[in-house]
Structures are given as structure tokens and as C-alpha cells.
Write a protein that holds these residues in place. Structure first.
Motif, PDB file in Angstrom:
ATOM      1  N   SER A  39       0.813  -1.209   0.000  1.00 62.43           N
ATOM      2  CA  SER A  39       0.000   0.000   0.000  1.00 62.43           C
ATOM      3  C   SER A  39       0.848   1.263   0.000  1.00 62.43           C
ATOM      4  O   SER A  39       1.826   1.354   0.725  1.00 62.43           O
ATOM      5  CB  SER A  39      -0.882   0.025   1.261  1.00 62.43           C
ATOM      6  OG  SER A  39      -1.781  -1.048   1.251  1.00 62.43           O
ATOM      7  N   LEU A  86      -3.884   1.333  -2.571  1.00 63.50           N
ATOM      8  CA  LEU A  86      -3.878   0.373  -1.463  1.00 63.50           C
ATOM      9  C   LEU A  86      -3.436  -0.977  -2.021  1.00 63.50           C
ATOM     10  O   LEU A  86      -3.567  -1.239  -3.215  1.00 63.50           O
ATOM     11  CB  LEU A  86      -5.278   0.222  -0.851  1.00 63.50           C
ATOM     12  CG  LEU A  86      -5.907   1.482  -0.243  1.00 63.50           C
ATOM     13  CD1 LEU A  86      -7.228   1.109   0.431  1.00 63.50           C
ATOM     14  CD2 LEU A  86      -4.970   2.147   0.757  1.00 63.50           C
ATOM     15  N   ARG A 127     -10.139  -1.763  -4.391  1.00 64.20           N
ATOM     16  CA  ARG A 127     -10.084  -1.505  -2.947  1.00 64.20           C
ATOM     17  C   ARG A 127      -9.797  -0.036  -2.665  1.00 64.20           C
ATOM     18  O   ARG A 127     -10.305   0.539  -1.697  1.00 64.20           O
ATOM     19  CB  ARG A 127      -9.029  -2.395  -2.292  1.00 64.20           C
ATOM     20  CG  ARG A 127      -9.525  -3.830  -2.160  1.00 64.20           C
ATOM     21  CD  ARG A 127      -8.401  -4.817  -2.182  1.00 64.20           C
ATOM     22  NE  ARG A 127      -7.519  -4.701  -1.056  1.00 64.20           N
ATOM     23  CZ  ARG A 127      -7.642  -5.421   0.078  1.00 64.20           C
ATOM     24  NH1 ARG A 127      -8.631  -6.283   0.200  1.00 64.20           N
ATOM     25  NH2 ARG A 127      -6.791  -5.285   1.049  1.00 64.20           N
ATOM     26  N   THR A 128      -8.966   0.587  -3.503  1.00 66.53           N
ATOM     27  CA  THR A 128      -8.667   2.008  -3.303  1.00 66.53           C
ATOM     28  C   THR A 128      -9.916   2.843  -3.576  1.00 66.53           C
ATOM     29  O   THR A 128     -10.240   3.768  -2.824  1.00 66.53           O
ATOM     30  CB  THR A 128      -7.490   2.456  -4.198  1.00 66.53           C
ATOM     31  OG1 THR A 128      -6.401   1.550  -4.004  1.00 66.53           O
ATOM     32  CG2 THR A 128      -7.032   3.859  -3.848  1.00 66.53           C
ATOM     33  N   ARG A 177     -12.879   1.912  -3.159  1.00 70.72           N
ATOM     34  CA  ARG A 177     -13.864   1.643  -2.124  1.00 70.72           C
ATOM     35  C   ARG A 177     -13.502   2.287  -0.785  1.00 70.72           C
ATOM     36  O   ARG A 177     -14.333   2.928  -0.149  1.00 70.72           O
ATOM     37  CB  ARG A 177     -13.930   0.129  -1.959  1.00 70.72           C
ATOM     38  CG  ARG A 177     -14.960  -0.311  -0.998  1.00 70.72           C
ATOM     39  CD  ARG A 177     -15.348  -1.726  -1.317  1.00 70.72           C
ATOM     40  NE  ARG A 177     -16.390  -2.129  -0.417  1.00 70.72           N
ATOM     41  CZ  ARG A 177     -16.719  -3.383  -0.224  1.00 70.72           C
ATOM     42  NH1 ARG A 177     -16.102  -4.342  -0.901  1.00 70.72           N
ATOM     43  NH2 ARG A 177     -17.678  -3.688   0.615  1.00 70.72           N
ATOM     44  N   TRP A 178     -12.239   2.114  -0.360  1.00 72.56           N
ATOM     45  CA  TRP A 178     -11.862   2.549   0.991  1.00 72.56           C
ATOM     46  C   TRP A 178     -11.185   3.904   1.016  1.00 72.56           C
ATOM     47  O   TRP A 178     -11.242   4.620   2.003  1.00 72.56           O
ATOM     48  CB  TRP A 178     -10.928   1.520   1.656  1.00 72.56           C
ATOM     49  CG  TRP A 178     -11.500   0.143   1.696  1.00 72.56           C
ATOM     50  CD1 TRP A 178     -11.042  -0.950   1.012  1.00 72.56           C
ATOM     51  CD2 TRP A 178     -12.658  -0.288   2.409  1.00 72.56           C
ATOM     52  NE1 TRP A 178     -11.839  -2.031   1.274  1.00 72.56           N
ATOM     53  CE2 TRP A 178     -12.840  -1.655   2.131  1.00 72.56           C
ATOM     54  CE3 TRP A 178     -13.561   0.349   3.264  1.00 72.56           C
ATOM     55  CZ2 TRP A 178     -13.878  -2.408   2.669  1.00 72.56           C
ATOM     56  CZ3 TRP A 178     -14.598  -0.396   3.800  1.00 72.56           C
ATOM     57  CH2 TRP A 178     -14.746  -1.752   3.498  1.00 72.56           C
ATOM     58  N   ARG A 179     -10.466   4.251  -0.044  1.00 72.59           N
ATOM     59  CA  ARG A 179      -9.737   5.522  -0.055  1.00 72.59           C
ATOM     60  C   ARG A 179      -9.855   6.207  -1.420  1.00 72.59           C
ATOM     61  O   ARG A 179      -8.856   6.426  -2.104  1.00 72.59           O
ATOM     62  CB  ARG A 179      -8.250   5.281   0.284  1.00 72.59           C
ATOM     63  CG  ARG A 179      -8.003   4.833   1.721  1.00 72.59           C
ATOM     64  CD  ARG A 179      -8.326   5.930   2.731  1.00 72.59           C
ATOM     65  NE  ARG A 179      -7.624   7.165   2.419  1.00 72.59           N
ATOM     66  CZ  ARG A 179      -6.369   7.414   2.776  1.00 72.59           C
ATOM     67  NH1 ARG A 179      -5.703   6.559   3.483  1.00 72.59           N
ATOM     68  NH2 ARG A 179      -5.795   8.559   2.452  1.00 72.59           N
TER      69      ARG A 179
END
Ligand code: ADE
Length: 252
Positions: free
Chosen positions: A170, A180, A219-220, A222-224
Motif C-alpha cells: 500500500s 492500497l 479496494r482504493t 472503495r476505501w480511499r
């Protein structure tokens, strides 16, 4: 590389800095960590490092003279480069992997750890930079110094057993492209009904690499999603990321 901390609690660094990767890096001679007691630069019977704020208000402030004397003494140790001086404060610049990479290129760093309600503003004239490790208030800079030391030491070549393990994790600028990290799995292949993505069991390295890239982007998003703007993406990946973020905003 030499990393030093100036603190009224110099003993708090010992346990963490002698364990695991930090301890091994020191024993291997990759880094030398020293902690110094700020009270060694006081001259009164009570070894005073703090005082009441001018103008009133709650709490005590750290005084300038011991800090100035300590930084001057530690900046002129014979035969050593003068340190890059970092002060820890919640009003410093947010710490990032980029900052860790920059600090890892220094020969010598001196971390000044504040305590109490803060430091007399004039002490910051001694700082090359001010760092915050996040938007919360700690009781002192010691934990911040340990966090930053850990992030810096693990970037020194040879500090991690496996040289590769720094590369696509990450935030890494090298191969991760500021994303990430993708999801990882190890044995067993099934745990309480939860399996492992089939592609990872396929032995097809190109398919695995493509899946991991896609998973890192997803994932990036979604989360960041804030990291997507500056991430190194191809035009196609960027279009896909935008679509992903837009569809999740719509709850699709
Ligand atoms: N000292 C107190 N809180 C801090 C923070 N969030 N970052 C760095 N130093 C601090």
C-alpha cells in the motif's frame, strides 16, 4: 543512518527499538538509534523543562532553552553529519509514505518530542520540518517518533529480510502506483466456508498480476477514493475507477 529522539521519557523507545525488524536493523549496523533525555540540558535543581503559558490558559508548555541547548549540542557532535531536525506536533504536515521515503534518504535525523500542552512557538525556529501523524492529539511526540522511525527504518535497503516486500505494498510509489495493496491469502484454501479467488490458485502469473492490479484499484476506490486522483493509473484504469466510484455512489 543515525536516528535520534529528544524526549523527557527517553526510556520509552527501548522496547520497541530493540525488538523485531528495528532491533535487527540496528544489530546489522543499518541504523543507529539513540534517545536523549531533554532534562540533561537543564541547569536548575528540579531539571525543569516546562512552564506556564504567557497570557494564561490551561496546562504547561515546554520551555525553549533546554530544547535549544540540546538541539545545538546534538547538531555539532564531532565527526557526524548535522541532523535533519523534525518536531512532532498535531499542527505539523500530515505524515505520508512519501515523507517516509524522503526521510529515509537522510544520514541523520533528530526527532524532538513535545509533551504537555505544547512547545513555546520560538522552539520551532530550530525545526527543518514539523510532522503530525494524524488528526488526533497524543499526550506526547514519542509515539509519533516511533511511528515515523518504523516507517523510515523498514525502507533502508536490507532492513526487511525480503527486499521485494517493500515494492508493491500500500502507498508504495515504486510499483503500487500510490494504491492500497491488493488482497492476499495463504493456506488453508478454504476457511469456514470462505475460499480464495480461483485465479490465485491457477498458477497463471499474468492472470494473477492482472487480478491483483484490478483488486488494488477496486479496494482504493472503495476505501480511499481520495487516493485515486494522484494514483498512477492508465487512461483505461482511470475510466474504470471513475465508473466504479460513480456506480457505488449511486448505490449500484
Ligand atoms: N503530538 C501530539 N499529537 C501528535 C500527533 N497527532 N502527531 C504528532 N505529534 C503529536
Amino acid at each position: 543512518m543515525i536516528i535520534e529522539a529528544l524526549s523527557v521519557f527517553p526510556e520509552v523507545f527501548e522496547g520497541y527499538m530493540s525488538a523485531s525488524i528495528m532491533g535487527r536493523a540496528q544489530r546489522a549496523g543499518l541504523v543507529e538509534f539513540r534517545s536523549h533525555d531533554l532534562r540533561d540540558w537543564t541547569h536548575d535543581r528540579h531539571r525543569t523543562v516546562d512552564d506556564e503559558p504567557y497570557g494564561g490558559g490551561a496546562g504547561m508548555l515546554m520551555k525553549v532553552p533546554p530544547i535549544a541547548e540540546a538541539v545545538a549540542a546534538l547538531s555539532s557532535t564531532p565527526g557526524e553529519p548535522s541532523p535533519h531536525v523534525v518536531f512532532f506536533t498535531p499542527s505539523g504536515a500530515p505524515f505520508t509514505q512519501r515523507a517516509a521515503e524522503r526521510l529515509a534518504a537522510c544520514d541523520r535525523i533528530l526527532f524532538v518530542c513535545g509533551r504537555y500542552e505544547g512547545i513555546d512557538e520560538r522552539a520551532y525556529a530550530l525545526a527543518d520540518e514539523r510532522i503530525s501523524i494524524g488528526d488526533f492529539v497524543l499526550t506526547g511526540g514519542e509515539l509519533a517518533a516511533l511511528v515515523v522511525t518504523d516507517a523510515v527504518v523498514r525502507l533502508i535497503p536490507g532492513a526487511l529480510g525480503d527486499e521485494m516486500s517493500n515494492r508493491d505494498e500500500s502507498f508504495s510509489t515504486e510499483e503500487g502506483g500510490g494504491l492500497l495493496e491488493y488482497a492476499q491469502y495463504t493456506r488453508p484454501a478454504e476457511f469456514e466456508g470462505a475460499g480464495v479467488p480461483e485465479v490465485l490458485l491457477s498458477g497463471d502469473h499474468a492472470r494473477v498480476a492482472a487480478w491483483r492490479r484490478r483488486d488494488a484499484i477496486e479496494r482504493t476506490c472503495r476505501w480511499r477514493p481520495d487516493l485515486i486522483e494522484t494514483a498512477a493509473l492508465t487512461a483505461e484504469e482511470r475510466a474504470w475507477a471513475r465508473e466504479y466510484i460513480e456506480s457505488s455512489e449511486k448505490g449500484v
